[in-house]
Design a protein around this motif. Structure first.
Motif, mmCIF file in Angstrom:
data_model
loop_
_atom_site.group_PDB
_atom_site.id
_atom_site.type_symbol
_atom_site.label_atom_id
_atom_site.label_comp_id
_atom_site.label_asym_id
_atom_site.label_seq_id
_atom_site.Cartn_x
_atom_site.Cartn_y
_atom_site.Cartn_z
ATOM 1 N N VAL A 45 7.826 16.193 -9.206
ATOM 2 C CA VAL A 45 6.989 16.796 -8.633
ATOM 3 C C VAL A 45 6.056 16.869 -6.999
ATOM 4 N N GLY A 47 3.661 17.487 -4.154
ATOM 5 C CA GLY A 47 2.956 18.348 -3.254
ATOM 6 C C GLY A 47 2.543 18.172 -2.025
ATOM 7 N N GLY A 48 1.731 17.726 -1.747
ATOM 8 C CA GLY A 48 1.764 17.641 -0.065
ATOM 9 C C GLY A 48 2.506 16.621 0.911
ATOM 10 N N ARG A 49 3.145 15.113 -0.033
ATOM 11 C CA ARG A 49 3.463 14.323 0.037
ATOM 12 C C ARG A 49 3.627 13.550 0.898
ATOM 13 N N HIS A 50 2.204 13.428 0.649
ATOM 14 C CA HIS A 50 1.499 12.081 0.940
ATOM 15 C C HIS A 50 1.079 10.918 0.513
ATOM 16 N N ALA A 51 1.534 11.334 -1.005
ATOM 17 C CA ALA A 51 1.989 9.414 -1.430
ATOM 18 C C ALA A 51 2.677 8.424 -0.348
ATOM 19 N N GLN A 113 -10.157 13.751 -0.459
ATOM 20 C CA GLN A 113 -9.934 12.581 -0.156
ATOM 21 C C GLN A 113 -10.212 12.890 1.284
ATOM 22 N N THR A 114 -10.536 11.761 2.977
ATOM 23 C CA THR A 114 -10.820 11.795 3.889
ATOM 24 C C THR A 114 -9.035 11.799 4.354
ATOM 25 N N THR A 120 -2.285 18.641 -1.709
ATOM 26 C CA THR A 120 -2.900 19.676 -3.175
ATOM 27 C C THR A 120 -3.667 19.076 -3.934
ATOM 28 N N GLY A 123 -1.604 16.961 -6.681
ATOM 29 C CA GLY A 123 -1.966 15.389 -6.556
ATOM 30 C C GLY A 123 -2.939 14.211 -6.299
ATOM 31 N N VAL A 129 -7.901 11.024 -7.429
ATOM 32 C CA VAL A 129 -8.002 10.385 -5.878
ATOM 33 C C VAL A 129 -9.982 10.137 -5.966
ATOM 34 N N HIS A 130 -10.465 9.333 -4.803
ATOM 35 C CA HIS A 130 -11.976 9.867 -4.503
ATOM 36 C C HIS A 130 -11.621 9.612 -2.617
ATOM 37 N N TYR A 174 0.138 10.360 -12.360
ATOM 38 C CA TYR A 174 1.513 10.121 -11.446
ATOM 39 C C TYR A 174 2.984 11.270 -11.861
ATOM 40 N N VAL A 180 1.074 19.549 -13.232
ATOM 41 C CA VAL A 180 0.331 20.088 -13.777
ATOM 42 C C VAL A 180 0.110 21.624 -13.048
ATOM 43 N N THR A 416 -1.104 4.358 -5.241
ATOM 44 C CA THR A 416 -0.825 5.640 -4.696
ATOM 45 C C THR A 416 -0.111 5.505 -3.717
ATOM 46 N N TYR A 417 0.094 3.676 -2.967
ATOM 47 C CA TYR A 417 0.424 3.879 -1.918
ATOM 48 C C TYR A 417 2.249 2.646 -1.908
#
Ligand SMILES: Cc1cc2nc3c(=O)[nH]c(=O)nc-3n(C[C@H](O)[C@H](O)[C@H](O)COP(=O)(O)OP(=O)(O)OC[C@H]3O[C@@H](n4cnc5c(N)ncnc54)[C@H](O)[C@@H]3O)c2cc1C
Length: 462
Positions: A45, A47-51, A113-114, A120, A123, A129-130, A174, A180, A416-417
């Motif tokens: 699954v 979302g934004g593909r940033h992981a 996130q910043t 998403t 995600g 996240v924070h 994850y 979700v 997540t990294y």
């Protein structure tokens, strides 16, 4: 149709997937899960593909891209919650909450996130996240409930009172416990905040954060200098915090802000002349001290897709490169010694830090696999990583060093990294990981939901 996919920032997680499904409704998500089950295919699954550790792709499997499942399902104006489909990204949620027809900005999200916006909610939940809030735990604290499409294709509501175990597994899980489909997010009253900026030393930083919190500041971070040739390396930074401002505080159009071209220039300097990058960045931030923002607006930060392609060209790089991120956590009282050790090691091993920041987190007592096991200081490093065996090896080593430096002080790191941690490092920071995998198989015995990240850890712990 098979497709090659990759993550957005590091571009180090290329995978060929069998097909990409892009449903735009609950029925579509259910059909995607049912079809993968019938064909006995694993499903990942995204979302934004940033992981950046292959959490969102499964080579050879089906990829469910959630970004079209993105409607707002309902705003509870009285209670201050909003139910959204989980493929929604922060800019759409921000626009919806700001629109006059939806209360005109009475409510806001507490944190995101910043450094990137096109991420998403799904995600965000799956990594727990924070943002840069000064007194908040991770985003789990902002989630009222979820609707999760499970491995049998059935939607299941979960919250602190309904299926609490599934809730605690899915948040920070994850994508391994289901898709979700929707999330009910707790909002906060939107308010104005004033940015207050000083450039200061890291010495006494935690006391300075404490003082800001006591004075009612809500958000803040410390963005440190990255030139190893300078005495300021990791020790001087831009300390910018945000305190509540009166509702009628003016927000004149044309407040200072970095344009996309300014960002590109800073990214170039962060590679080519780090001291100059810091000097310009600090000067910009200092010039914005006293500016007024909305409590959600200041958290938005556009990400420039593929910025490294242009950079490689400008830098005359012999090989393509990107940045790779890691986030480490240490007990707050040990921040100073941690950073001093890292500075010495990074100077010794010539590690190329492009960007870094320090924030605070409150303890997460709700998720199964918490990274915020305590009230930690969070230290983020964005490292230049050349896509060669040597370049990857250097980043791999640097990140493993960071994990040891944090965990030997009772700290941890963010999953997540990258997935470069050793088995020992994983288990030291996440001793419950084997149980997490066992729970995954309990809820999803056919292992319908899989990812390259999941397969890596399943093998590592076999
Ligand atoms: C430049 C940059 C800045 C960042 N800044 C921060 C930060 O300030 N704070 C922070 O905490 N993190 C930060 N991150 C990390 C980022 O928030 C996480 O990796 C997040 O999970 C990415 O969300 P995404 O929408 O891109 O999801 P993806 O990368 O597509 O997926 C991430 C995970 O979520 C799962 N997932 C996605 N949608 C769903 C769904 N609907 N149902 C079930 N599972 C789903 C995927 O399976 C995968 O496991 C940053 C990353 C980058 C690259």
């Amino acid at each position: 149709m098979p497709e090659i996919v990759n993550d957005v920032h590091s571009k180090l997680n290329e995978a060929e997937v069998e097909e990409v499904l892009e449903p735009d409704s609950l029925a579509g998500v259910q059909a995607a899960v049912a079809s993968a089950r019938e064909r006995e295919r694993p499903l990942a699954v995204c979302g934004g593909r940033h992981a950046m550790g292959g959490q969102q792709f499964c080579a050879g499997g089906v990829l469910l891209d959630t970004r079209a499942v993105s409607r707002v399902l309902g705003l509870d104006d009285e209670g201050g919650t909003i139910e959204v489909e989980a493929g929604i990204q922060w800019p759409e949620l921000y626009a919806y909450l700001s629109a006059p027809e939806n209360g005109g900005g009475a409510w806001a999200f507490a944190q995101k996130q910043t450094g990137a916006d096109r991420l998403t909610l799904g995600g965000a939940i799956s990594a727990n996240v924070h943002g840069r809030a000064l007194t908040l735990p991770p985003i789990v604290a902002d989630i009222e409930s979820l609707v999760l499409v499970d491995a049998s294709g059935e939607p299941r509501t979960c919250s602190r009172s309904v299926e609490p175990e599934l809730f605690s597994l899915a948040v920070g899980g994850y994508g391994l416990f289901g898709v979700v489909y929707s999330v009910t997010l707790r909002l906060v009253p939107r308010r104005k905040v004033e940015r207050v900026v000083v450039v200061r030393s890291i010495e006494g930083l935690i006391a300075a954060f404490d003082e800001r919190v006591r004075s009612g500041f809500l958000y803040g971070d410390f963005q440190f200098a990255t030139d190893p040739g300078s005495d300021d390396f990791l020790s001087k930074g831009v300390f910018s915090c945000y305190r509540p401002a009166p509702d009628d505080a003016p927000m004149p159009a044309g407040q200072r802000a970095l344009s996309l071209d300014d960002w590109k220039g800073l990214l170039y300097l962060a590679h080519a002349n780090k001291s100059e990058a810091f000097a310009r960045y600090a000067a910009h931030y200092l010039a914005t001290s006293g500016q007024i923002y909305h409590s959600d607006g200041h958290q938005m930060g556009e990400y420039i897709d593929d910025y490294h392609v242009e950079l490689d060209r400008l830098l005359g790089a012999p090989h393509p490169a990107t940045e790779m991120i890691s986030e480490l956590y240490v007990p707050r009282e040990r921040l100073g010694e941690f950073v001093a050790d890292v500075a010495a090691e990074f100077r010794r091993t010539d590690v190329d830090v492009i960007y870094g920041t320090i924030r605070l987190i409150e303890r997460d007592e709700e998720t199964f696999l918490p990274w915020a096991r305590d009230r930690f200081a969070c230290i983020i490093f964005n490292l230049h990583t050349e896509h060669t065996a040597e370049g990857l090896g250097r980043s791999d080593e640097a990140f493993r060093y960071l994990i040891d430096a944090a965990s030997s002080r009772g700290g941890s790191y963010f999953l997540t990294y990258h997935r470069w941690a050793t088995k020992e490092q994983l288990l030291r920071s996440y001793p419950q990981f084997p149980e997490f995998l066992a729970k995954k198989r309990e809820y999803d015995p056919e292992e319908r939901f899989q990812s390259d990240w999941y397969r890596h850890y399943r093998e590592l712990l076999a």
